[in-house]
Scaffold this motif. Structure first.
Motif, PDB file in Angstrom:
ATOM      1  N   VAL A  40     -26.561   5.831  19.528  1.00 44.41           N
ATOM      2  CA  VAL A  40     -26.455   4.393  19.759  1.00 44.41           C
ATOM      3  C   VAL A  40     -27.754   3.792  20.296  1.00 44.41           C
ATOM      4  O   VAL A  40     -27.743   2.733  20.939  1.00 44.41           O
ATOM      5  N   GLN A  41     -28.875   4.437  20.006  1.00 45.73           N
ATOM      6  CA  GLN A  41     -30.155   3.913  20.442  1.00 45.73           C
ATOM      7  C   GLN A  41     -30.459   2.591  19.748  1.00 45.73           C
ATOM      8  O   GLN A  41     -30.053   2.359  18.608  1.00 45.73           O
ATOM      9  N   GLU A  42     -31.152   1.701  20.457  1.00 43.58           N
ATOM     10  CA  GLU A  42     -31.446   0.378  19.904  1.00 43.58           C
ATOM     11  C   GLU A  42     -32.306   0.475  18.651  1.00 43.58           C
ATOM     12  O   GLU A  42     -32.009  -0.151  17.642  1.00 43.58           O
ATOM     13  N   ASP A  46     -34.857   5.882  16.207  1.00 44.97           N
ATOM     14  CA  ASP A  46     -34.634   6.830  17.302  1.00 44.97           C
ATOM     15  C   ASP A  46     -33.273   7.517  17.198  1.00 44.97           C
ATOM     16  O   ASP A  46     -32.991   8.448  17.940  1.00 44.97           O
ATOM     17  N   ARG A  47     -32.416   7.036  16.301  1.00 43.69           N
ATOM     18  CA  ARG A  47     -31.083   7.620  16.123  1.00 43.69           C
ATOM     19  C   ARG A  47     -31.170   8.840  15.209  1.00 43.69           C
ATOM     20  O   ARG A  47     -31.874   8.816  14.204  1.00 43.69           O
ATOM     21  N   SER A  66     -34.279  13.018  25.139  1.00 45.21           N
ATOM     22  CA  SER A  66     -33.570  12.220  26.137  1.00 45.21           C
ATOM     23  C   SER A  66     -33.246  10.850  25.564  1.00 45.21           C
ATOM     24  O   SER A  66     -34.117  10.201  24.994  1.00 45.21           O
ATOM     25  N   PRO A  67     -32.006  10.406  25.717  1.00 41.72           N
ATOM     26  CA  PRO A  67     -31.665   9.070  25.218  1.00 41.72           C
ATOM     27  C   PRO A  67     -32.232   7.982  26.117  1.00 41.72           C
ATOM     28  O   PRO A  67     -32.474   8.203  27.302  1.00 41.72           O
ATOM     29  N   HIS A  68     -32.447   6.832  25.516  1.00 39.03           N
ATOM     30  CA  HIS A  68     -32.847   5.639  26.255  1.00 39.03           C
ATOM     31  C   HIS A  68     -31.616   4.756  26.381  1.00 39.03           C
ATOM     32  O   HIS A  68     -30.581   5.027  25.790  1.00 39.03           O
ATOM     33  N   GLU A  69     -31.739   3.672  27.128  1.00 35.66           N
ATOM     34  CA  GLU A  69     -30.617   2.754  27.289  1.00 35.66           C
ATOM     35  C   GLU A  69     -30.110   2.322  25.914  1.00 35.66           C
ATOM     36  O   GLU A  69     -30.896   1.975  25.045  1.00 35.66           O
ATOM     37  N   PRO A  70     -28.796   2.354  25.712  1.00 37.87           N
ATOM     38  CA  PRO A  70     -28.238   1.987  24.407  1.00 37.87           C
ATOM     39  C   PRO A  70     -28.523   0.536  24.019  1.00 37.87           C
ATOM     40  O   PRO A  70     -28.818  -0.301  24.865  1.00 37.87           O
ATOM     41  N   ALA A  71     -28.393   0.262  22.735  1.00 37.40           N
ATOM     42  CA  ALA A  71     -28.596  -1.090  22.213  1.00 37.40           C
ATOM     43  C   ALA A  71     -27.584  -2.046  22.816  1.00 37.40           C
ATOM     44  O   ALA A  71     -26.413  -1.724  22.945  1.00 37.40           O
ATOM     45  N   PHE A  72     -28.035  -3.222  23.210  1.00 36.68           N
ATOM     46  CA  PHE A  72     -27.188  -4.290  23.721  1.00 36.68           C
ATOM     47  C   PHE A  72     -26.305  -3.845  24.869  1.00 36.68           C
ATOM     48  O   PHE A  72     -25.155  -4.230  24.963  1.00 36.68           O
ATOM     49  N   PHE A  73     -26.849  -3.019  25.746  1.00 38.90           N
ATOM     50  CA  PHE A  73     -26.109  -2.570  26.918  1.00 38.90           C
ATOM     51  C   PHE A  73     -26.129  -3.696  27.934  1.00 38.90           C
ATOM     52  O   PHE A  73     -27.162  -4.067  28.455  1.00 38.90           O
ATOM     53  N   THR A  74     -24.973  -4.300  28.182  1.00 37.13           N
ATOM     54  CA  THR A  74     -24.856  -5.388  29.141  1.00 37.13           C
ATOM     55  C   THR A  74     -23.552  -5.237  29.886  1.00 37.13           C
ATOM     56  O   THR A  74     -22.489  -5.238  29.273  1.00 37.13           O
ATOM     57  N   THR A  97     -13.896  -8.948  23.060  1.00 35.45           N
ATOM     58  CA  THR A  97     -14.291  -8.387  21.779  1.00 35.45           C
ATOM     59  C   THR A  97     -15.570  -7.589  21.952  1.00 35.45           C
ATOM     60  O   THR A  97     -16.548  -8.093  22.471  1.00 35.45           O
ATOM     61  N   LEU A  98     -15.564  -6.352  21.498  1.00 32.83           N
ATOM     62  CA  LEU A  98     -16.750  -5.520  21.563  1.00 32.83           C
ATOM     63  C   LEU A  98     -17.431  -5.515  20.207  1.00 32.83           C
ATOM     64  O   LEU A  98     -16.776  -5.438  19.175  1.00 32.83           O
ATOM     65  N   PHE A  99     -18.744  -5.599  20.206  1.00 32.44           N
ATOM     66  CA  PHE A  99     -19.508  -5.643  18.978  1.00 32.44           C
ATOM     67  C   PHE A  99     -20.557  -4.541  18.984  1.00 32.44           C
ATOM     68  O   PHE A  99     -21.029  -4.120  20.019  1.00 32.44           O
ATOM     69  N   SER A 100     -20.955  -4.142  17.806  1.00 36.27           N
ATOM     70  CA  SER A 100     -22.101  -3.272  17.665  1.00 36.27           C
ATOM     71  C   SER A 100     -23.181  -4.064  16.949  1.00 36.27           C
ATOM     72  O   SER A 100     -22.948  -5.186  16.506  1.00 36.27           O
ATOM     73  N   VAL A 101     -24.354  -3.495  16.809  1.00 37.61           N
ATOM     74  CA  VAL A 101     -25.470  -4.196  16.184  1.00 37.61           C
ATOM     75  C   VAL A 101     -25.117  -4.598  14.765  1.00 37.61           C
ATOM     76  O   VAL A 101     -25.449  -5.693  14.319  1.00 37.61           O
ATOM     77  N   ASN A 102     -24.421  -3.757  14.027  1.00 38.95           N
ATOM     78  CA  ASN A 102     -24.103  -4.060  12.641  1.00 38.95           C
ATOM     79  C   ASN A 102     -22.745  -4.721  12.480  1.00 38.95           C
ATOM     80  O   ASN A 102     -22.205  -4.792  11.397  1.00 38.95           O
ATOM     81  N   GLU A 103     -22.174  -5.227  13.575  1.00 39.69           N
ATOM     82  CA  GLU A 103     -20.935  -5.983  13.639  1.00 39.69           C
ATOM     83  C   GLU A 103     -19.698  -5.187  13.224  1.00 39.69           C
ATOM     84  O   GLU A 103     -18.647  -5.741  12.958  1.00 39.69           O
ATOM     85  N   ILE A 104     -19.805  -3.876  13.155  1.00 40.12           N
ATOM     86  CA  ILE A 104     -18.639  -3.043  12.917  1.00 40.12           C
ATOM     87  C   ILE A 104     -18.046  -2.715  14.267  1.00 40.12           C
ATOM     88  O   ILE A 104     -18.712  -2.176  15.135  1.00 40.12           O
ATOM     89  N   VAL A 105     -16.800  -3.055  14.470  1.00 35.81           N
ATOM     90  CA  VAL A 105     -16.151  -2.865  15.773  1.00 35.81           C
ATOM     91  C   VAL A 105     -15.428  -1.550  15.786  1.00 35.81           C
ATOM     92  O   VAL A 105     -14.844  -1.107  14.880  1.00 35.81           O
TER      93      VAL A 105
END
Length: 105
Positions: A40-42, A46-47, A66-74, A97-105
């Motif tokens: 889930v890297q931004e 890196d994925r 080592s992973p970095h902070e995930p994409a859109f981590f808020t 509603t939870l979203f991912s970068v590619n809008e697949i929930v």
């Protein structure tokens, strides 16, 4: 607390189902958590690919990056950037509603 914060705090086992009652292999669990965070890297570059994920999970002696902070981590959630920029009244209606970068929930 979410898995990223637990990973950062060095306590990822706190996220496990308590019904497991320590009947798991710690190395395997750490490998799975780290692999999941890498997926889930931004930056898409890196994925890991699926072939790489399979090799990570099949080879316990392989050292993972080592992973970095995930994409859109808020606030412990993966959020659509459009939602985070909306007014608070509109945002509260969509906050469940939870979203991912590619809008697949």
């Amino acid at each position: 607390m979410d898995i990223w914060r637990q990973w950062q705090d060095g306590t990822p086992f706190n996220t496990l189902d308590p019904n497991l009652k320590e009947s798991y292999d710690e190395v395997e669990v750490m490998k799975c958590i780290q692999t999941g965070l890498l997926c889930v890297q931004e930056n898409i570059n890196d994925r890991p690919s699926m072939v790489t994920v399979i090799s990570y999970l099949n080879n316990l002696s392989l050292e993972l990056p080592s992973p970095h902070e995930p994409a859109f981590f808020t606030l412990g959630r993966f959020m659509d950037p459009k939602v985070t920029n909306e007014s608070s009244s509109n945002q509260s209606a969509k906050s469940s509603t939870l979203f991912s970068v590619n809008e697949i929930v």
